[in-house]
Design a protein around this motif. Structure first.
Motif, PDB file in Angstrom:
ATOM      1  N   THR A  78      37.926  57.853  23.397  1.00 12.23           N
ATOM      2  CA  THR A  78      38.051  56.872  22.321  1.00 12.23           C
ATOM      3  C   THR A  78      39.127  55.869  22.713  1.00 12.23           C
ATOM      4  O   THR A  78      39.831  56.033  23.712  1.00 12.23           O
ATOM      5  CB  THR A  78      38.434  57.560  21.000  1.00 12.23           C
ATOM      6  OG1 THR A  78      39.669  58.261  21.186  1.00 12.23           O
ATOM      7  CG2 THR A  78      37.358  58.528  20.556  1.00 12.23           C
ATOM      8  N   LYS A 343      33.629  51.523  15.231  1.00  9.52           N
ATOM      9  CA  LYS A 343      34.581  51.825  14.163  1.00  9.52           C
ATOM     10  C   LYS A 343      35.482  52.964  14.634  1.00  9.52           C
ATOM     11  O   LYS A 343      35.037  54.100  14.775  1.00  9.52           O
ATOM     12  CB  LYS A 343      33.830  52.196  12.888  1.00  9.52           C
ATOM     13  CG  LYS A 343      32.931  51.048  12.401  1.00  9.52           C
ATOM     14  CD  LYS A 343      32.069  51.452  11.221  1.00  9.52           C
ATOM     15  CE  LYS A 343      31.176  50.292  10.791  1.00  9.52           C
ATOM     16  NZ  LYS A 343      30.273  50.653   9.683  1.00  9.52           N
ATOM     17  N   GLN A 344      36.739  52.637  14.875  1.00  9.83           N
ATOM     18  CA  GLN A 344      37.644  53.566  15.525  1.00  9.83           C
ATOM     19  C   GLN A 344      37.776  54.882  14.769  1.00  9.83           C
ATOM     20  O   GLN A 344      37.803  55.962  15.373  1.00  9.83           O
ATOM     21  CB  GLN A 344      39.024  52.914  15.692  1.00  9.83           C
ATOM     22  CG  GLN A 344      39.990  53.714  16.528  1.00  9.83           C
ATOM     23  CD  GLN A 344      39.458  54.020  17.918  1.00  9.83           C
ATOM     24  OE1 GLN A 344      38.889  53.153  18.565  1.00  9.83           O
ATOM     25  NE2 GLN A 344      39.615  55.247  18.365  1.00  9.83           N
ATOM     26  N   LYS A 345      37.855  54.831  13.460  1.00  8.38           N
ATOM     27  CA  LYS A 345      38.012  56.060  12.682  1.00  8.38           C
ATOM     28  C   LYS A 345      36.793  56.969  12.856  1.00  8.38           C
ATOM     29  O   LYS A 345      36.921  58.182  13.023  1.00  8.38           O
ATOM     30  CB  LYS A 345      38.225  55.732  11.202  1.00  8.38           C
ATOM     31  CG  LYS A 345      39.592  55.132  10.905  1.00  8.38           C
ATOM     32  CD  LYS A 345      39.776  54.884   9.413  1.00  8.38           C
ATOM     33  CE  LYS A 345      41.161  54.298   9.129  1.00  8.38           C
ATOM     34  NZ  LYS A 345      41.374  54.016   7.683  1.00  8.38           N
ATOM     35  N   ASN A 348      36.793  58.564  16.317  1.00  5.48           N
ATOM     36  CA  ASN A 348      37.721  59.688  16.403  1.00  5.48           C
ATOM     37  C   ASN A 348      37.164  60.937  15.721  1.00  5.48           C
ATOM     38  O   ASN A 348      37.353  62.052  16.206  1.00  5.48           O
ATOM     39  CB  ASN A 348      39.066  59.301  15.784  1.00  5.48           C
ATOM     40  CG  ASN A 348      39.834  58.313  16.636  1.00  5.48           C
ATOM     41  OD1 ASN A 348      39.691  58.295  17.856  1.00  5.48           O
ATOM     42  ND2 ASN A 348      40.638  57.471  16.007  1.00  5.48           N
ATOM     43  N   VAL A 349      36.479  60.727  14.590  1.00  3.12           N
ATOM     44  CA  VAL A 349      35.841  61.857  13.897  1.00  3.12           C
ATOM     45  C   VAL A 349      34.773  62.476  14.789  1.00  3.12           C
ATOM     46  O   VAL A 349      34.686  63.707  14.925  1.00  3.12           O
ATOM     47  CB  VAL A 349      35.223  61.394  12.555  1.00  3.12           C
ATOM     48  CG1 VAL A 349      34.337  62.506  11.967  1.00  3.12           C
ATOM     49  CG2 VAL A 349      36.313  61.027  11.567  1.00  3.12           C
TER      50      VAL A 349
END
Length: 377
Positions: A78, A343-345, A348-349
């Motif tokens: 990521t 979408k970075q979040k 990460n998920v």
């Protein structure tokens, strides 16, 4: 000047050249029109799934004798540097488009394909016949036309294709480097606004190719500034760039890359390769899909000339059906994964899930790849 050919292929990239080889192997009369000289470097990830090897062997192309890099491992990160590694289920190889296109070009010529360097300006269909006009004012008549003119071309505008009317914010940058990178690894590294693929090709060169959202790119002065201040915020990409030396005079770029749905048959032209549909590069299967689509179209055209199919409409219907069966779900998965990685979040998920359940990553990879391409006997 007018010429008549049974089959005209517009565009001589992977799909166009592969179709030319397949169709001439069957003894059909084929003319390929390509605007560029061979060989030529192109913006491309240059990793091919091993699914193409049985088909290449059948075409008479022993790709392994050219010593491509054998790749069987994937590394994914990521933007913040979180990392996961896995084995590639089928594996693949790294080979430059400069070399691969040259190999296919020479094979097509040896098979008897006529190849001319020119640019197609228009292609019209009337009374069951195509009329192809080029920039050199040559007119070709043909019963069948294959569209293999790549991601985006002027002829798309001439044909008034739907996707060309929509603006796309994606651009791609590619270059070869010297440096230290594992021979058997393909790296896929996310960064703010895009993702970057890294793998080796023949002659120990490292291919670095990334896709970037123009909205993030335009904030920076130039490519180098974008790499230094944005891409290299990913620590893995920073290490790669800082320890690599550019082999090209400057990176290659293309813009307005569209991942919109495209018509597979448009104005009775059978579209193959990126002209029919483009999978996000993060899936690492665009080259194999282009080659496979050429096979599908070629087999149906051969059946058409053997009178196994009774009409043009049946040929077009069967091509659409087969194309969708093989590629529709892959493209859908590619768009879904690209949405998450933007979408970075969410990225990460996804990574946290994959760390807890590592068996899911090979499943995701398989969903964007096909099985070994076998030949109808």
């Amino acid at each position: 000047m007018k010429q008549t050919n049974a089959i005209v292929i517009v565009g001589g990239g992977l799909a166009g050249l592969t179709a030319a080889i397949h169709l001439t192997k069957a003894g059909l009369d084929v003319l390929l029109i390509e605007k560029n000289e061979y060989p030529k470097h192109k913006v491309c990830g240059e990793y091919i799934s091993n699914e193409v090897i049985p088909y290449f062997n059948w075409l008479g192309i022993d790709i392994l004798k050219y010593k491509p890099m054998i790749i069987d491992k994937l590394q994914f990160s990521t933007a913040n540097g979180s990392l996961i590694n896995c084995e590639l289920p089928l594996g693949g190889f790294g080979i430059s488009r400069y070399l691969l296109d040259a190999i296919l070009y020479k094979k097509a010529i040896a098979n008897g394909c006529k190849i001319i360097q020119d640019t197609v300006e228009s292609c019209t269909f009337l009374e069951n016949e195509f009329t192809i006009t080029t920039s050199k004012n040559t007119i070709f008549k043909s019963e069948i036309v294959l569209g293999a003119f790549g991601k985006r071309a002027n002829i798309d505008v001439n044909l008034n294709r739907d996707f060309i009317q929509k603006k796309s914010n994606w651009l791609a940058v590619k270059a070869h480097y010297s440096g230290d990178f594992p021979d058997d690894l393909v790296g896929l590294h996310n960064f703010n606004g895009g993702y970057c693929g890294v793998s080796k090709v023949e002659n120990n060169s490292i291919n670095i190719c990334y896709l970037a959202d123009y909205n993030t790119f335009k904030k920076y002065k130039n490519i180098q500034d974008y790499q230094d201040k944005n891409i290299m915020l990913n620590p893995h990409l920073k290490k790669i760039f800082l320890n690599s030396t550019l082999l090209f005079e400057k990176p290659l770029t293309i813009s307005q890359i569209s991942f919109e749905k495209k018509k597979i048959v448009d104005n009775h032209i059978l579209m193959i390769g990126d002209t029919a549909g483009l999978i996000h590069p993060l899936c690492g299967n665009g080259m194999a899909m282009a080659i496979h689509s050429a096979k599908i179209a070629s087999e149906l055209i051969i059946d058409f000339y053997k009178s196994k199919t009774t009409s043009r409409s049946f040929l077009e219907k069967e091509y659409k059906k087969s194309w969708n069966t093989n590629f529709k779900q892959r493209l859908k998965m590619g768009r879904f994964l690209a949405t998450i990685l933007q979408k970075q979040k969410l990225a990460n998920v996804l990574l946290r899930i994959l760390i807890v359940f590592p068996f899911l990553l090979p499943i995701i990879i398989k969903s964007t790849h096909g099985k070994p391409i076998l030949i109808q006997k």
